[in-house]
Scaffold this motif. Structure first.
Motif, PDB file in Angstrom:
ATOM      1  N   MET A 198     -13.016-116.673  17.721  1.00 46.57           N
ATOM      2  CA  MET A 198     -14.239-115.759  17.647  1.00 46.57           C
ATOM      3  C   MET A 198     -14.254-114.510  16.617  1.00 46.57           C
ATOM      4  O   MET A 198     -15.244-114.444  16.210  1.00 46.57           O
ATOM      5  CB  MET A 198     -14.369-115.161  19.138  1.00 46.57           C
ATOM      6  CG  MET A 198     -15.603-114.490  19.451  1.00 46.57           C
ATOM      7  SD  MET A 198     -16.919-115.167  19.054  1.00 46.57           S
ATOM      8  CE  MET A 198     -18.171-113.961  19.460  1.00 46.57           C
ATOM      9  N   ASN A 199     -13.019-113.979  16.277  1.00 45.37           N
ATOM     10  CA  ASN A 199     -13.106-112.838  15.289  1.00 45.37           C
ATOM     11  C   ASN A 199     -13.410-113.256  13.961  1.00 45.37           C
ATOM     12  O   ASN A 199     -14.091-112.625  13.130  1.00 45.37           O
ATOM     13  CB  ASN A 199     -11.745-112.175  15.441  1.00 45.37           C
ATOM     14  CG  ASN A 199     -11.817-110.843  14.895  1.00 45.37           C
ATOM     15  OD1 ASN A 199     -12.830-110.062  15.217  1.00 45.37           O
ATOM     16  ND2 ASN A 199     -10.770-110.413  14.014  1.00 45.37           N
ATOM     17  N   ALA A 200     -13.028-114.457  13.615  1.00 42.11           N
ATOM     18  CA  ALA A 200     -13.345-115.066  12.288  1.00 42.11           C
ATOM     19  C   ALA A 200     -14.836-115.246  12.141  1.00 42.11           C
ATOM     20  O   ALA A 200     -15.461-114.940  11.195  1.00 42.11           O
ATOM     21  CB  ALA A 200     -12.535-116.423  12.000  1.00 42.11           C
ATOM     22  N   ILE A 201     -15.490-115.798  13.208  1.00 43.04           N
ATOM     23  CA  ILE A 201     -16.864-115.919  13.376  1.00 43.04           C
ATOM     24  C   ILE A 201     -17.570-114.656  12.950  1.00 43.04           C
ATOM     25  O   ILE A 201     -18.452-114.708  12.206  1.00 43.04           O
ATOM     26  CB  ILE A 201     -17.626-116.727  14.588  1.00 43.04           C
ATOM     27  CG1 ILE A 201     -16.655-118.262  14.726  1.00 43.04           C
ATOM     28  CG2 ILE A 201     -18.833-116.653  14.608  1.00 43.04           C
ATOM     29  CD1 ILE A 201     -17.099-118.909  15.820  1.00 43.04           C
ATOM     30  N   THR A 202     -16.948-113.535  13.873  1.00 48.35           N
ATOM     31  CA  THR A 202     -17.671-112.212  13.723  1.00 48.35           C
ATOM     32  C   THR A 202     -17.847-111.711  12.368  1.00 48.35           C
ATOM     33  O   THR A 202     -18.547-111.012  11.968  1.00 48.35           O
ATOM     34  CB  THR A 202     -16.932-111.285  14.606  1.00 48.35           C
ATOM     35  OG1 THR A 202     -16.910-111.817  15.939  1.00 48.35           O
ATOM     36  CG2 THR A 202     -17.668-109.963  14.696  1.00 48.35           C
ATOM     37  N   ARG A 203     -16.514-111.908  11.724  1.00 48.68           N
ATOM     38  CA  ARG A 203     -16.376-111.241  10.559  1.00 48.68           C
ATOM     39  C   ARG A 203     -17.299-112.015   9.477  1.00 48.68           C
ATOM     40  O   ARG A 203     -17.920-111.389   8.533  1.00 48.68           O
ATOM     41  CB  ARG A 203     -14.879-111.585   9.759  1.00 48.68           C
ATOM     42  CG  ARG A 203     -13.881-110.978  10.628  1.00 48.68           C
ATOM     43  CD  ARG A 203     -12.435-111.243  10.016  1.00 48.68           C
ATOM     44  NE  ARG A 203     -11.397-110.954  10.875  1.00 48.68           N
ATOM     45  CZ  ARG A 203     -10.063-111.065  10.632  1.00 48.68           C
ATOM     46  NH1 ARG A 203      -9.590-111.413   9.158  1.00 48.68           N
ATOM     47  NH2 ARG A 203      -9.335-110.402  11.562  1.00 48.68           N
ATOM     48  N   ARG A 204     -17.542-113.552   9.450  1.00 49.19           N
ATOM     49  CA  ARG A 204     -18.427-114.159   8.547  1.00 49.19           C
ATOM     50  C   ARG A 204     -19.913-113.521   8.976  1.00 49.19           C
ATOM     51  O   ARG A 204     -20.700-113.387   7.968  1.00 49.19           O
ATOM     52  CB  ARG A 204     -18.484-115.552   8.892  1.00 49.19           C
ATOM     53  CG  ARG A 204     -17.019-116.120   8.478  1.00 49.19           C
ATOM     54  CD  ARG A 204     -16.964-117.738   8.597  1.00 49.19           C
ATOM     55  NE  ARG A 204     -15.888-118.244   8.202  1.00 49.19           N
ATOM     56  CZ  ARG A 204     -14.896-118.613   9.162  1.00 49.19           C
ATOM     57  NH1 ARG A 204     -15.244-118.673  10.505  1.00 49.19           N
ATOM     58  NH2 ARG A 204     -13.796-119.404   8.772  1.00 49.19           N
ATOM     59  N   TRP A 261     -16.870-104.919  16.346  1.00 48.22           N
ATOM     60  CA  TRP A 261     -16.270-106.001  17.213  1.00 48.22           C
ATOM     61  C   TRP A 261     -15.000-106.714  16.533  1.00 48.22           C
ATOM     62  O   TRP A 261     -14.008-106.777  16.865  1.00 48.22           O
ATOM     63  CB  TRP A 261     -17.331-106.955  17.374  1.00 48.22           C
ATOM     64  CG  TRP A 261     -16.923-107.854  18.155  1.00 48.22           C
ATOM     65  CD1 TRP A 261     -15.661-108.596  18.314  1.00 48.22           C
ATOM     66  CD2 TRP A 261     -17.647-108.685  19.379  1.00 48.22           C
ATOM     67  NE1 TRP A 261     -15.771-109.463  19.488  1.00 48.22           N
ATOM     68  CE2 TRP A 261     -16.851-109.550  20.376  1.00 48.22           C
ATOM     69  CE3 TRP A 261     -18.831-108.216  19.899  1.00 48.22           C
ATOM     70  CZ2 TRP A 261     -17.185-110.256  21.130  1.00 48.22           C
ATOM     71  CZ3 TRP A 261     -19.488-109.074  20.926  1.00 48.22           C
ATOM     72  CH2 TRP A 261     -18.475-110.022  21.657  1.00 48.22           C
ATOM     73  N   ALA A 262     -15.346-106.873  14.984  1.00 53.57           N
ATOM     74  CA  ALA A 262     -14.159-107.366  14.440  1.00 53.57           C
ATOM     75  C   ALA A 262     -12.972-106.535  14.102  1.00 53.57           C
ATOM     76  O   ALA A 262     -11.778-107.047  13.938  1.00 53.57           O
ATOM     77  CB  ALA A 262     -14.912-107.616  13.044  1.00 53.57           C
TER      78      ALA A 262
END
Length: 279
Positions: free
Chosen positions: A1-7, A50-51
């Motif tokens: 989820m964090n990787a998606i948030t960063r993108r 969030w990230a």
């Protein structure tokens, strides 16, 4: 989820900057462009929060938006703390006579302002340092309004019954508005900073390039926009000085850090080469 948030935060940042760049080709922006730019950059702040520190920390920005909305509702109803003003219907759906896009505008710069203040003032514990951080963050947020209000008043989105006395060079906006902004900014930035101080950064979380970029991009485009298609050189000068009191030191610190990292990398590279040299 964090990787998606960063993108996603980079996507919303790029989209927000692109939308704002279209202001130059639309006579200073249209209502859909204005709403889109505010929504995209506010989302960028939430995604970065969030990230870096997780969803609980990101939720504080929603609380900040609620505080901004409450302050605007009180302001429209009582004239405190901004002075006597009124919104027109041009900014879309309103609640209690306040357009719902307005609280997102508070979040758009409030979050970068806090992150910048923490970088400039430092994050060491102590009451005086915390007071200084919040004071600097509130200045950073209020300084943006020196650009924002003239643009919105000229576009007919809101206006004051008694616009004088004001800041020389920034016509149509009373001093009470900026004092009110600073008061509300102290509350909003104090809340975000307090939660940030208690929140741990996620391991491997990205740095703060995103909020730094939002603030510096906003500063640069406001100065250039007022010098060119808005045709308000006095606002460009006054706002450039007031907001530049935060933006310029930030650039200096970032350049200093970049040079330090580059020097450290050069030392590592030189040491590696020396170690590989034949004896």
């Amino acid at each position: 989820m964090n990787a998606i948030t960063r993108r996603l935060m980079w996507v919303t940042l790029a989209a927000g900057m692109f939308v704002q760049s279209l202001f130059a080709f639309t006579g200073g922006g249209t209502i859909p462009l204005t709403i889109a730019s505010v929504a995209l950059l506010a989302a960028t702040g939430v995604l970065h929060a969030w990230a870096t520190r997780g969803p609980k920390f990101a939720s504080v920005l929603l609380a900040a938006a609620a505080i901004g909305f409450f302050a605007e509702v009180v302001g429209v109803a009582t004239s405190f703390p901004f002075g006597q003003y009124i919104y027109t219907p041009s900014l879309g759906f309103s609640l209690f006579e306040v357009p719902l896009i307005v609280p997102l505008a508070w979040v758009t710069i409030a979050y970068p302002a806090v992150i910048i203040a923490r970088r400039l003032v430092g994050t060491a514990p102590g009451v005086l340092r915390r007071i200084a951080r919040v004071a600097v963050a509130a200045w950073a947020l209020t300084a943006w309004d020196v650009f924002l209000d003239p643009q919105m008043v000229d576009s007919g989105h809101w206006g004051w019954k008694h616009p004088d006395p004001g800041i020389p060079g920034v016509d149509g906006i009373p001093l009470t508005n900026f004092l009110g902004w600073y008061l509300v900014s102290l509350i909003i930035c104090g809340l975000i900073d307090a939660v940030a101080a208690r929140s741990k950064r996620i391991e491997g979380a990205p740095g703060d390039a995103v909020p730094f970029t939002v603030y510096l991009w906003t500063y640069a485009t406001c100065v250039v926009g007022n010098l060119t298609f808005f045709e308000r050189p006095s606002v460009a000068l006054v706002g450039g000085i007031i907001m530049g009191a935060i933006a310029v030191p930030l650039v200096v610190v970032l350049l200093r850090d970049w040079r330090a990292r580059r020097s450290a990398d050069d030392l590592v590279t030189t040491g590696a080469r020396s170690g590989d040299a034949p004896r």
